[in-house]
Design an enzyme around this catalytic site. Structure first.
Site, PDB file in Angstrom:
ATOM      1  N   GLY A  13       1.027  -1.095  -0.308  1.00  0.00           N
ATOM      2  CA  GLY A  13      -0.310   0.128  -0.203  1.00  0.00           C
ATOM      3  C   GLY A  13       0.835   0.696  -0.496  1.00  0.00           C
ATOM      4  CE1 TYR A 140      -5.736   3.741  10.257  1.00  0.00           C
ATOM      5  CE2 TYR A 140      -7.452   6.141  10.179  1.00  0.00           C
ATOM      6  CZ  TYR A 140      -6.831   4.969   9.475  1.00  0.00           C
ATOM      7  OH  TYR A 140      -6.028   4.992   8.439  1.00  0.00           O
ATOM      8  CE  LYS A 144      -3.601   6.712  11.020  1.00  0.00           C
ATOM      9  NZ  LYS A 144      -2.184   6.399  10.020  1.00  0.00           N
TER      10      LYS A 144
END
Length: 234
Positions: A13, A140, A144
């Site tokens: 990725g 998440y 972040k």
């Protein structure tokens, strides 16, 4: 000039695209992975960033073969997407431990070496969702968003030593992981992006390369969103 670069979680990725960009630029590139090593051309080091002893071992391996880490790209991360009422405490804490506390662990080791040399580049890979939020990703998104505050504090701490610390926030990116959602879902997501398409991994990689380059020597504590305009105004 060839530099010693470490990209965490870079076996695929966005992380792999970033590692490939540094390799193409002539740098000595090491990557960490948990299950699948990167393709040939990189120093692949197994490492679970939730385990401090793994990180110590990984840094020792990198330093032995490439020298002290001069550029750190903290990219490793996981998701456990659920709505709040179905999210267990382990779902929440495990994501923060990997995405945020893991970044703290690798940055602390890298910074020690950089401080001695009075130079270095640290880049955290955040997410556009950290800027505007995302339903079903509170764990998440919190991790972040935490990276942004963490990076800005480090930028102030480390600037007197000639070390820059920045954050890159990618939007939806055309990777194998996203494509598992199916073509119709991906098309719907892309339609919500002002530029009308997904990012290409190499576009994220070029931004990472710039933020850690000599040309960005006077840029620190900043967040660069590469998301097609999704988070504009945030």
């Amino acid at each position: 000039m060839s530099r010693s670069v470490l990209v965490t979680g870079a076996s695929r990725g966005i992380g792999l695209a970033i590692a490939q960009a540094y390799h193409a630029a002539g740098d000595r590139v090491a990557i960490t992975y948990r299950s699948t090593p990167a393709p040939d051309g990189f120093l692949s080091v197994p490492c679970d960033i939730t385990q401090p002893d793994h990180i110590e071992t990984a840094f020792a391996a990198v330093e032995e073969q490439h020298g002290p880490v001069e550029v750190l790209v903290s990219n490793a991360g996981i998701t456990r997407d659920k709505l709040l009422l179905t999210m267990s405490e382990d779902d929440f804490t495990s994501v923060l431990d990997t995405n945020l506390t893991g970044a703290y662990r690798v940055a602390k080791l890298a910074a020690r070496r950089m401080i001695r040399r009075r130079e270095g580049r640290i880049l955290f890979i955040s997410s556009a969702s950290a800027l505007y939020g995302q339903a079903g990703q509170s764990n998440y998104t919190a991790s972040k968003a935490g990276l942004i505050g963490f990076a800005r504090s480090l930028a102030r701490e480390l600037a007197p030593r000639g070390i820059t610390v920045n954050t890159l926030s990618p939007g939806l990116t055309d990777t194998a992981m996203l494509n598992t959602l199916g073509a119709e879902k991906v098309e719907g997501l892309a339609a919500q992006v002002p530029l009308g398409r997904l990012a290409r991994p190499e576009e994220i990689a070029r931004a990472a390369l710039f933020l850690t380059s000599p040309d960005a020597g006077y840029i620190t504590g900043q967040v660069l969103a590469v998301d097609g305009g999704v988070s504009m105004g945030h």
